[in-house]
Design an enzyme around this catalytic site. Sequence first.
Site, PDB file in Angstrom:
ATOM      1  N   ARG A  83      -9.687   0.468   8.086  1.00 56.26           N
ATOM      2  CA  ARG A  83      -9.176  -0.722   8.831  1.00 56.26           C
ATOM      3  C   ARG A  83     -10.299  -1.683   9.371  1.00 56.26           C
ATOM      4  O   ARG A  83     -10.067  -2.734   9.703  1.00 56.26           O
ATOM      5  CB  ARG A  83      -7.971  -0.657   9.555  1.00 56.26           C
TER       6      ARG A  83
ATOM      7  N   ARG B 200      -0.446  -9.028  13.359  1.00 57.43           N
ATOM      8  CA  ARG B 200      -0.875  -7.900  12.410  1.00 57.43           C
ATOM      9  C   ARG B 200      -2.036  -8.731  11.236  1.00 57.43           C
ATOM     10  O   ARG B 200      -2.836  -8.032  10.939  1.00 57.43           O
ATOM     11  CB  ARG B 200       0.024  -7.029  11.713  1.00 57.43           C
TER      12      ARG B 200
ATOM     13  N   ARG C 120      12.037  -0.993  11.705  1.00 56.47           N
ATOM     14  CA  ARG C 120      10.752  -0.773  12.231  1.00 56.47           C
ATOM     15  C   ARG C 120      10.319  -1.781  13.060  1.00 56.47           C
ATOM     16  O   ARG C 120      10.137  -3.041  13.140  1.00 56.47           O
ATOM     17  CB  ARG C 120       9.739  -0.781  10.877  1.00 56.47           C
TER      18      ARG C 120
ATOM     19  N   ARG D 180      11.864  -5.762   5.260  1.00 48.86           N
ATOM     20  CA  ARG D 180      11.927  -4.340   5.782  1.00 48.86           C
ATOM     21  C   ARG D 180      12.404  -4.136   7.235  1.00 48.86           C
ATOM     22  O   ARG D 180      13.016  -3.234   7.442  1.00 48.86           O
ATOM     23  CB  ARG D 180      10.391  -3.823   5.729  1.00 48.86           C
TER      24      ARG D 180
ATOM     25  N   LYS E 119       0.750  -1.356  -0.103  1.00 48.09           N
ATOM     26  CA  LYS E 119      -0.077   0.037   0.171  1.00 48.09           C
ATOM     27  C   LYS E 119       1.004   1.120   0.107  1.00 48.09           C
ATOM     28  O   LYS E 119       0.795   2.218  -0.785  1.00 48.09           O
ATOM     29  CB  LYS E 119      -0.827   0.011   1.516  1.00 48.09           C
TER      30      LYS E 119
HETATM   31  P1  B4P Z   1       3.885  -2.038   2.273  1.00 42.23           P
HETATM   32  O1  B4P Z   1       2.653  -3.020   2.189  1.00 42.23           O
HETATM   33  O2  B4P Z   1       3.895  -0.535   1.572  1.00 42.23           O
HETATM   34  O3  B4P Z   1       3.808  -1.453   3.732  1.00 42.23           O
HETATM   35  P2  B4P Z   1       2.829  -0.559   4.646  1.00 42.23           P
HETATM   36  O4  B4P Z   1       2.012   0.242   3.577  1.00 42.23           O
HETATM   37  O5  B4P Z   1       3.592   0.079   5.597  1.00 42.23           O
HETATM   38  O6  B4P Z   1       1.787  -1.716   5.314  1.00 42.23           O
HETATM   39  P3  B4P Z   1       1.381  -1.991   6.907  1.00 42.23           P
HETATM   40  O7  B4P Z   1       0.042  -2.516   6.735  1.00 42.23           O
HETATM   41  O8  B4P Z   1       2.535  -2.712   7.521  1.00 42.23           O
HETATM   42  O9  B4P Z   1       1.529  -0.352   7.831  1.00 42.23           O
HETATM   43  P4  B4P Z   1       0.623   0.684   8.263  1.00 42.23           P
HETATM   44  O10 B4P Z   1       1.680   1.993   8.127  1.00 42.23           O
HETATM   45  O11 B4P Z   1      -0.459   0.900   7.220  1.00 42.23           O
HETATM   46  O12 B4P Z   1       5.230  -2.395   2.282  1.00 42.23           O
HETATM   47  C1  B4P Z   1       5.695  -3.473   2.928  1.00 42.23           C
HETATM   48  C2  B4P Z   1       7.285  -3.936   2.413  1.00 42.23           C
HETATM   49  O13 B4P Z   1       7.011  -4.682   1.202  1.00 42.23           O
HETATM   50  C3  B4P Z   1       8.155  -2.803   2.029  1.00 42.23           C
HETATM   51  O14 B4P Z   1       9.381  -3.130   2.609  1.00 42.23           O
HETATM   52  C4  B4P Z   1       8.193  -2.884   0.540  1.00 42.23           C
HETATM   53  O15 B4P Z   1       9.358  -2.384  -0.060  1.00 42.23           O
HETATM   54  C5  B4P Z   1       7.705  -4.220   0.134  1.00 42.23           C
HETATM   55  N1  B4P Z   1       7.187  -4.173  -1.237  1.00 42.23           N
HETATM   56  C6  B4P Z   1       6.089  -3.573  -1.573  1.00 42.23           C
HETATM   57  N2  B4P Z   1       5.947  -4.156  -2.948  1.00 42.23           N
HETATM   58  C7  B4P Z   1       6.649  -5.108  -3.422  1.00 42.23           C
HETATM   59  C8  B4P Z   1       6.570  -5.876  -4.505  1.00 42.23           C
HETATM   60  N3  B4P Z   1       5.892  -5.708  -5.327  1.00 42.23           N
HETATM   61  N4  B4P Z   1       7.747  -6.939  -4.412  1.00 42.23           N
HETATM   62  C9  B4P Z   1       8.398  -6.927  -3.098  1.00 42.23           C
HETATM   63  N5  B4P Z   1       8.304  -6.107  -2.179  1.00 42.23           N
HETATM   64  C10 B4P Z   1       7.461  -5.357  -2.050  1.00 42.23           C
HETATM   65  O16 B4P Z   1       0.224   0.014   9.818  1.00 42.23           O
HETATM   66  C11 B4P Z   1       1.081   0.182  10.720  1.00 42.23           C
HETATM   67  C12 B4P Z   1       0.324  -0.020  11.990  1.00 42.23           C
HETATM   68  O17 B4P Z   1      -0.374   1.251  12.483  1.00 42.23           O
HETATM   69  C13 B4P Z   1      -0.963  -1.018  12.163  1.00 42.23           C
HETATM   70  O18 B4P Z   1      -0.416  -2.259  12.437  1.00 42.23           O
HETATM   71  C14 B4P Z   1      -1.885  -0.458  13.422  1.00 42.23           C
HETATM   72  O19 B4P Z   1      -1.442  -0.490  14.522  1.00 42.23           O
HETATM   73  C15 B4P Z   1      -1.688   0.963  13.206  1.00 42.23           C
HETATM   74  N6  B4P Z   1      -2.740   1.543  12.165  1.00 42.23           N
HETATM   75  C16 B4P Z   1      -2.393   2.305  10.989  1.00 42.23           C
HETATM   76  N7  B4P Z   1      -3.619   2.498  10.366  1.00 42.23           N
HETATM   77  C17 B4P Z   1      -4.534   2.271  11.327  1.00 42.23           C
HETATM   78  C18 B4P Z   1      -6.089   2.241  11.412  1.00 42.23           C
HETATM   79  N8  B4P Z   1      -6.713   2.756  10.142  1.00 42.23           N
HETATM   80  N9  B4P Z   1      -6.975   1.899  12.193  1.00 42.23           N
HETATM   81  C19 B4P Z   1      -6.033   1.442  13.472  1.00 42.23           C
HETATM   82  N10 B4P Z   1      -4.686   1.306  13.399  1.00 42.23           N
HETATM   83  C20 B4P Z   1      -3.959   1.716  12.385  1.00 42.23           C
END
Ligand code: B4P
Length: 189
Positions: A89, A145, A134, A128, A14
């Site tokens: 979410r 998660r 992180r 990552r 995402k």
């Molecule tokens: P991404 O999938 O881009 O990771 P993300 O957006 O950070 O998702 P995540 O769900 O973990 O985090 P968020 O900040 O929303 O990429 C992951 C990795 O994959 C990267 O290293 C990338 O380089 C790699 N990658 C991407 N595409 C690839 C491909 N095609 N091939 C290979 N590798 C690839 O949430 C974090 C925390 O915040 C949650 O657990 C929760 O506690 C809180 N939170 C956030 N939003 C919330 C909400 N709305 N409600 C409640 N809690 C919330």
Amino acid sequence: MLNLILFGAPGSGKGTQSEKIIEKYGLVHLSTGDILRNEISNHTDLGLKAKAIMDKGELVSDEIVIGMIENKLESNKNAKGFIFDGFPRTVAQAEALDALMVSHKQTISIMVGLDVPKEELIDRLLKRGQESGRADDNLETIENRISVYQKQTSPVMSYYNEQKKLRLINGLGSIDDIFGRIVDVINKL
Ligand code: B4P
């Protein structure tokens, strides 16, 4: 106005794809994860509360994240559109977002769902974790998660499917290939 929800499990890409979508379409990026991490690095009261929850892989309360989104919508009234990354979410967050859209005379245009198998999610997030340090990218938290995603977040897909707004795409492949699939979906709107 283009208002797009980018949806998927943790590690589905995402955040990665959001950056490319913003660059191409000039949307305002609303990532609840980034906003929360920013609160943590600024040592705010909210950040302190959020850190304990995020380190366990649980969800921060609906009330807090809905308030954060409301503030961002208010402060970006002239935006060309928004990309919602990591929000909604829960179904309660989706209902609140719909109500906020109505009050701003807007609507969600589309939800793009990134479909990625669990083994690949774990591999990406562990990688990552090694590279960025992180705190929530360790095996125990990642497993939780993904389980939280399956129980609390995946029903949000059905919510938008009922509104005929869900477009599920294959989230496996190169970052550019996946971006091409997203562009195809947006261009059909
Ligand atoms: P991404 O999938 O881009 O990771 P993300 O957006 O950070 O998702 P995540 O769900 O973990 O985090 P968020 O900040 O929303 O990429 C992951 C990795 O994959 C990267 O290293 C990338 O380089 C790699 N990658 C991407 N595409 C690839 C491909 N095609 N091939 C290979 N590798 C690839 O949430 C974090 C925390 O915040 C949650 O657990 C929760 O506690 C809180 N939170 C956030 N939003 C919330 C909400 N709305 N409600 C409640 N809690 C919330």
